[in-house]
Design an enzyme around this catalytic site. Sequence first.
Site, mmCIF file in Angstrom:
data_model
loop_
_atom_site.group_PDB
_atom_site.id
_atom_site.type_symbol
_atom_site.label_atom_id
_atom_site.label_comp_id
_atom_site.label_asym_id
_atom_site.label_seq_id
_atom_site.Cartn_x
_atom_site.Cartn_y
_atom_site.Cartn_z
ATOM 1 N N ASP A 193 81.937 -13.724 -22.456
ATOM 2 C CA ASP A 193 80.638 -13.196 -22.871
ATOM 3 C C ASP A 193 79.577 -13.872 -21.999
ATOM 4 O OD1 ASP A 193 78.166 -12.701 -24.404
ATOM 5 O OD2 ASP A 193 79.515 -12.043 -25.992
ATOM 6 N N ILE A 194 78.738 -13.090 -21.341
ATOM 7 C CA ILE A 194 77.746 -13.682 -20.426
ATOM 8 C C ILE A 194 76.549 -14.282 -21.172
ATOM 9 C CG2 ILE A 194 78.373 -12.355 -18.369
ATOM 10 C CD1 ILE A 194 76.027 -10.479 -18.991
ATOM 11 N N GLN A 201 77.302 -4.373 -34.698
ATOM 12 C CA GLN A 201 77.821 -4.045 -33.359
ATOM 13 C C GLN A 201 76.682 -3.615 -32.436
ATOM 14 O OE1 GLN A 201 80.784 -0.882 -33.358
ATOM 15 N NE2 GLN A 201 81.474 -1.393 -31.286
ATOM 16 N N HIS A 216 85.529 -4.710 -29.520
ATOM 17 C CA HIS A 216 85.769 -6.030 -28.950
ATOM 18 C C HIS A 216 85.888 -7.065 -30.056
ATOM 19 C CE1 HIS A 216 81.455 -5.175 -29.030
ATOM 20 N NE2 HIS A 216 81.282 -6.457 -29.356
ATOM 21 N N HIS A 250 85.410 -11.131 -30.669
ATOM 22 C CA HIS A 250 84.834 -12.365 -30.143
ATOM 23 C C HIS A 250 85.769 -13.522 -30.480
ATOM 24 C CE1 HIS A 250 80.609 -10.715 -29.752
ATOM 25 N NE2 HIS A 250 81.079 -9.882 -30.661
#
Length: 142
Positions: free
Chosen positions: A34-35, A97, A103, A105
């Site tokens: 995750d950026i 979301q 996805h 996490h």
Amino acid sequence: MTAYDPENIFAKILRGEIPCYKVYEDPHTLAFLDIMPRSPGHVLVIPKAPARNILDITADDFAHVARTAHKIASAARKAFNADGITVQQFNEHAGGQAVFHLHMHVMPRTTGVALLPPMSHKETPQVLEDHATRLIAALGAA
Ligand code: AMP
């Protein structure tokens, strides 16, 4: 429910149209950093199948994602000497979301250190590269 949108950002990552810090890939799933991590080493695990969320993914594709998340959790604990791991998965706007390709996490946790708020801090490329390298090494040692 709204139909799957193939122009979502994770679909673009899957097609190689935008880059990611990949840590793991198999025939059914992709895992990348995750950026805007909520903890150091925050990984997202996605199916290669085009699913919006838990409400339209097949049970088999969801199981593939869970299997990869299990693998990543174990590697993340080693790579970040984590005291714990938080796994989260959000569905639809009402469920929290923001990106509409399913996805999971996987977030390494340290005792007494809170998660950052979602999408509050964009991590630097240097740190993300270092974290990806550490996770890949831990996955290789598993
Ligand atoms: P959510 O849909 O609420 O589960 O969260 C979507 C997550 O995707 C957030 O944690 C974002 O920081 C993350 N994110 C958004 N764009 C990217 C990207 N290009 N690469 C990696 N992570 C992203």
